[in-house]
Design an enzyme around this catalytic site. Structure first.
Site, PDB file in Angstrom:
ATOM      1  N   ARG A 157       0.817  -1.226   0.000  1.00 55.83           N
ATOM      2  CA  ARG A 157       0.000   0.000   0.000  1.00 55.83           C
ATOM      3  C   ARG A 157       0.851   1.276   0.000  1.00 55.83           C
ATOM      4  O   ARG A 157       0.354   2.356   0.322  1.00 55.83           O
ATOM      5  CB  ARG A 157      -0.979   0.020   1.185  1.00 55.83           C
ATOM      6  CG  ARG A 157      -1.993  -1.118   1.167  1.00 55.83           C
ATOM      7  CD  ARG A 157      -2.885  -1.017  -0.075  1.00 55.83           C
ATOM      8  NE  ARG A 157      -3.952  -1.990  -0.088  1.00 55.83           N
ATOM      9  CZ  ARG A 157      -3.879  -3.192  -0.658  1.00 55.83           C
ATOM     10  NH1 ARG A 157      -2.740  -3.580  -1.238  1.00 55.83           N
ATOM     11  NH2 ARG A 157      -4.902  -4.017  -0.668  1.00 55.83           N
ATOM     12  N   LEU A 158       2.114   1.156  -0.381  1.00 52.70           N
ATOM     13  CA  LEU A 158       2.970   2.341  -0.492  1.00 52.70           C
ATOM     14  C   LEU A 158       2.889   2.853  -1.929  1.00 52.70           C
ATOM     15  O   LEU A 158       3.838   2.788  -2.703  1.00 52.70           O
ATOM     16  CB  LEU A 158       4.411   1.991  -0.098  1.00 52.70           C
ATOM     17  CG  LEU A 158       4.580   1.467   1.332  1.00 52.70           C
ATOM     18  CD1 LEU A 158       6.041   1.125   1.610  1.00 52.70           C
ATOM     19  CD2 LEU A 158       4.082   2.521   2.338  1.00 52.70           C
TER      20      LEU A 158
END
Length: 212
Positions: free
Chosen positions: A190-191
């Protein structure tokens, strides 16, 4: 399976500041072509969001028909709900959800009506059935049954069978002049990579990285 358990990793690539051109439309053109080349379903489909006089947002899917450094173009019935919204509030938002290649593009700006010349040029390039459909549909109005719409289409098809279909006076288009364009590239854990272009007073673009 619980909805909260549905997730996947985004692993197809990243986006770095050194990769970005000075003008966002250049990057948009690259991404759109890549979406086409990788056979993303309906690559020109975009969510168009407008707001009514009570501040209620509305969204619908519309097809992008052109773009250049000036903005993004789509066409519609001028009696449609979105057109009536834009007549009172020209602010608009566009969103391209290219999930197959783990990318999104979000645009905020203002809508300007296209010239009659631009509308005529595009309308006459459409298939004849699509031209007739523009006459048959009073977009966003209530229908008693689908048969009423189909009957009107067949009536008009017979009427225009041997001649050209004129451009309806109630049909036109808009050019969205962007104030900001955000590019989103999915990332692992989720970066995600997010970069926001914002138009400055001198018409140049400031670029900022946003946290995911």
């Amino acid at each position: 399976m619980e909805l909260s358990d549905i997730r996947r990793e985004y692993t197809q690539g990243g986006l770095r500041r050194d990769d970005l051109p000075d003008a966002p439309m250049d990057l948009f053109g690259q991404w759109l072509q890549q979406a086409i080349d990788t056979q993303v379903p309906d690559p020109t489909a975009m969510t168009v969001a407008t707001v009514d006089e009570d501040g209620q947002p509305f969204q619908r899917i519309v097809l992008l028909k052109d773009f250049n450094q000036e903005g993004f173009v789509f066409y519609t019935n001028l009696g449609s709900r979105k057109a009536l919204h834009l007549k009172k509030n020209s602010k608009i938002s566009l969103h391209f959800p290219w999930h197959f290649i783990e990318r999104q593009v979000h645009i905020m700006g203002e809508a300007e009506p296209l010239s009659k010349k631009e509308v005529f040029k595009y309308f006459t390039s459409r298939p004849k059935e699509s031209q007739i459909a523009a006459w048959a549909s009073k977009q966003s109005e209530r229908l008693s049954a689908r048969s009423a719409l189909e009957g009107k289409f067949l009536e008009l098809k017979k009427q225009f069978e041997k001649g050209e279909v004129p451009v309806p006076t109630f049909w036109g288009g808009y050019r969205i002049k962007p104030k900001s364009i955000e590019f989103w590239q999915g990332g692992e854990h989720r970066l995600h990579d997010r970069f926001l272009y914002q138009r400055q007073e001198d018409d140049n673009w400031a670029i900022e990285r946003l946290a995911p």
